[in-house]
Motif scaffolding. Structure first.
Motif, PDB file in Angstrom:
ATOM      1  N   LYS A  75       1.219  55.819  22.401  1.00 20.03           N
ATOM      2  CA  LYS A  75       3.052  55.668  21.927  1.00 20.03           C
ATOM      3  C   LYS A  75       2.761  57.333  20.086  1.00 20.03           C
ATOM      4  N   ASN A  76       1.338  57.738  20.212  1.00 21.18           N
ATOM      5  CA  ASN A  76       1.470  58.721  19.302  1.00 21.18           C
ATOM      6  C   ASN A  76       1.986  57.944  17.674  1.00 21.18           C
ATOM      7  N   THR A  77       1.729  56.755  17.126  1.00 19.57           N
ATOM      8  CA  THR A  77       2.287  55.690  15.988  1.00 19.57           C
ATOM      9  C   THR A  77       1.026  54.878  16.194  1.00 19.57           C
ATOM     10  N   PHE A  78       1.143  54.347  15.445  1.00 25.11           N
ATOM     11  CA  PHE A  78       0.549  52.926  14.892  1.00 25.11           C
ATOM     12  C   PHE A  78       1.666  51.805  14.698  1.00 25.11           C
ATOM     13  N   ALA A 105       2.085  56.677   9.430  1.00 25.30           N
ATOM     14  CA  ALA A 105       2.290  57.706  10.587  1.00 25.30           C
ATOM     15  C   ALA A 105       0.743  58.435  10.820  1.00 25.30           C
ATOM     16  N   SER A 106       0.080  58.383   9.981  1.00 24.57           N
ATOM     17  CA  SER A 106      -1.121  59.130  10.074  1.00 24.57           C
ATOM     18  C   SER A 106      -2.409  57.698  10.073  1.00 24.57           C
ATOM     19  N   GLN A 107      -1.986  56.475   9.281  1.00 18.98           N
ATOM     20  CA  GLN A 107      -3.460  55.867   8.764  1.00 18.98           C
ATOM     21  C   GLN A 107      -2.627  54.145   9.333  1.00 18.98           C
ATOM     22  N   VAL A 108      -3.823  53.322   9.573  1.00 13.67           N
ATOM     23  CA  VAL A 108      -3.320  52.105   9.490  1.00 13.67           C
ATOM     24  C   VAL A 108      -4.410  51.013   8.562  1.00 13.67           C
ATOM     25  N   ALA A 109      -4.388  49.992   8.055  1.00 16.86           N
ATOM     26  CA  ALA A 109      -5.562  49.280   7.560  1.00 16.86           C
ATOM     27  C   ALA A 109      -5.557  47.543   8.573  1.00 16.86           C
ATOM     28  N   ASN A 110      -6.276  46.915   9.371  1.00 18.94           N
ATOM     29  CA  ASN A 110      -6.346  45.939   9.478  1.00 18.94           C
ATOM     30  C   ASN A 110      -7.080  45.279   8.319  1.00 18.94           C
ATOM     31  N   VAL A 111      -6.227  43.746   7.870  1.00 18.89           N
ATOM     32  CA  VAL A 111      -7.576  43.160   7.389  1.00 18.89           C
ATOM     33  C   VAL A 111      -7.196  41.752   7.598  1.00 18.89           C
ATOM     34  N   SER A 128      -7.424  56.008  11.041  1.00 18.96           N
ATOM     35  CA  SER A 128      -6.542  57.338  10.620  1.00 18.96           C
ATOM     36  C   SER A 128      -6.253  58.660  11.717  1.00 18.96           C
ATOM     37  N   VAL A 129      -5.275  58.968  11.471  1.00 20.55           N
ATOM     38  CA  VAL A 129      -5.982  60.421  12.648  1.00 20.55           C
ATOM     39  C   VAL A 129      -6.694  61.446  12.020  1.00 20.55           C
ATOM     40  N   GLY A 130      -7.342  61.859  12.183  1.00 30.61           N
ATOM     41  CA  GLY A 130      -8.462  63.433  12.389  1.00 30.61           C
ATOM     42  C   GLY A 130      -8.539  64.221  13.285  1.00 30.61           C
ATOM     43  N   SER A 131      -9.241  65.184  12.750  1.00 36.25           N
ATOM     44  CA  SER A 131      -9.007  66.168  13.612  1.00 36.25           C
ATOM     45  C   SER A 131     -11.242  66.228  13.412  1.00 36.25           C
ATOM     46  N   THR A 132     -10.795  66.578  14.856  1.00 32.49           N
ATOM     47  CA  THR A 132     -12.297  67.052  15.543  1.00 32.49           C
ATOM     48  C   THR A 132     -13.144  68.553  15.207  1.00 32.49           C
ATOM     49  N   VAL A 136     -11.449  74.165  19.098  1.00 30.33           N
ATOM     50  CA  VAL A 136     -11.010  75.317  18.867  1.00 30.33           C
ATOM     51  C   VAL A 136      -9.160  74.080  18.826  1.00 30.33           C
ATOM     52  N   GLY A 137      -8.999  75.202  17.380  1.00 33.29           N
ATOM     53  CA  GLY A 137      -7.029  74.857  17.456  1.00 33.29           C
ATOM     54  C   GLY A 137      -7.895  72.919  16.986  1.00 33.29           C
ATOM     55  N   GLY A 138      -8.581  72.684  16.171  1.00 28.03           N
ATOM     56  CA  GLY A 138      -9.058  71.112  16.009  1.00 28.03           C
ATOM     57  C   GLY A 138      -7.926  70.068  15.915  1.00 28.03           C
ATOM     58  N   GLU A 139      -8.782  69.360  17.661  1.00 27.70           N
ATOM     59  CA  GLU A 139      -8.004  68.888  18.034  1.00 27.70           C
ATOM     60  C   GLU A 139      -7.516  67.456  17.384  1.00 27.70           C
ATOM     61  N   ALA A 140      -7.107  66.602  16.967  1.00 27.01           N
ATOM     62  CA  ALA A 140      -5.862  65.609  16.529  1.00 27.01           C
ATOM     63  C   ALA A 140      -7.514  63.993  17.237  1.00 27.01           C
ATOM     64  N   THR A 141      -7.556  63.385  16.821  1.00 32.13           N
ATOM     65  CA  THR A 141      -8.610  61.993  17.289  1.00 32.13           C
ATOM     66  C   THR A 141      -8.479  61.266  16.126  1.00 32.13           C
ATOM     67  N   THR A 142      -8.409  59.930  16.630  1.00 33.60           N
ATOM     68  CA  THR A 142      -8.977  58.784  15.897  1.00 33.60           C
ATOM     69  C   THR A 142      -9.908  58.440  15.172  1.00 33.60           C
ATOM     70  N   LEU A 143      -9.891  58.034  13.542  1.00 36.16           N
ATOM     71  CA  LEU A 143     -11.636  57.406  13.629  1.00 36.16           C
ATOM     72  C   LEU A 143     -11.581  56.339  12.594  1.00 36.16           C
ATOM     73  N   ALA A 144     -12.021  55.694  13.117  1.00 36.37           N
ATOM     74  CA  ALA A 144     -12.220  54.285  12.420  1.00 36.37           C
ATOM     75  C   ALA A 144     -13.719  53.646  11.657  1.00 36.37           C
TER      76      ALA A 144
END
Length: 179
Positions: A75-78, A105-111, A128-132, A136-144
């Motif tokens: 969905k491109n959102t949290f 839009a770019s982060q969420v905390a589960n508590v 959160s959304v980060g980049s590798t 090339v182009g700094g692909e977006a990824t999710t980091l946890a």
């Protein structure tokens, strides 16, 4: 002489059979040893129940983190509602209350907040959304990250902070349990 020796030997055997059993000293030594062993083992045994209760929270927060990552890919959102993550977990159990906070839009905390704040530790998961790096182009990824408070605590401290492109990290009295 031989008959006298036989008589004394038989008398000795009869007396020996009458002395069966343990002395009071032997019994006291055994009881003291059992007491020492129980004093050593009992605290460790009682702590196992709390570890089992905390494993519920770790499992739920880890599942919420992975589900948030999958939801973001679709969905491109949290998601802010736990019930819409498709996990089938309750927002409140006997030991913990679960919620989603710090949502953007770019982060969420589960508590998870413990019901018993004198023995159970709180857990927080951050996605959160980060980049590798190096791509090339700094692909977006999710980091946890999965964080655990170092000691039992009350309050609504989230225990996770978010930094641009480096992903979430544990803060304050929270320790990193892995990603």
């Amino acid at each position: 002489m031989k008959s006298d020796f036989k008589a004394k030997f038989l008398q000795h055997l009869v007396e020996k059979k009458q002395d069966k059993g343990f002395t009071l000293i032997e019994l006291l030594v055994v009881i003291i040893i059992i007491g020492i062993l129980s004093a050593i083992a009992l605290p460790s045994f009682l702590n196992q129940a709390n570890k089992a209760k905390e494993s519920e929270s770790k499992q739920y927060i880890g599942s919420m983190n992975r589900s948030q990552q999958a939801y973001f890919l679709e969905k491109n959102t949290f998601q802010t509602d736990i019930s819409l993550l498709g996990l089938g977990i309750k927002t409140q159990t006997t030991n913990y209350t679960y919620q989603v906070s710090n949502n953007s839009a770019s982060q969420v905390a589960n508590v998870s907040y413990p019901q018993n704040t004198t023995t159970l530790r709180a857990h927080t998961g951050g996605v959160s959304v980060g980049s590798t790096t190096g791509a090339v182009g700094g692909e977006a990824t999710t980091l946890a990250v999965l964080c655990q408070s170092q000691k039992p605590q009350a309050g609504n401290a989230s225990g996770v902070t978010f930094a641009a492109n480096t992903g979430p990290s544990c803060t304050g009295t929270f320790e990193d349990l892995g990603k």
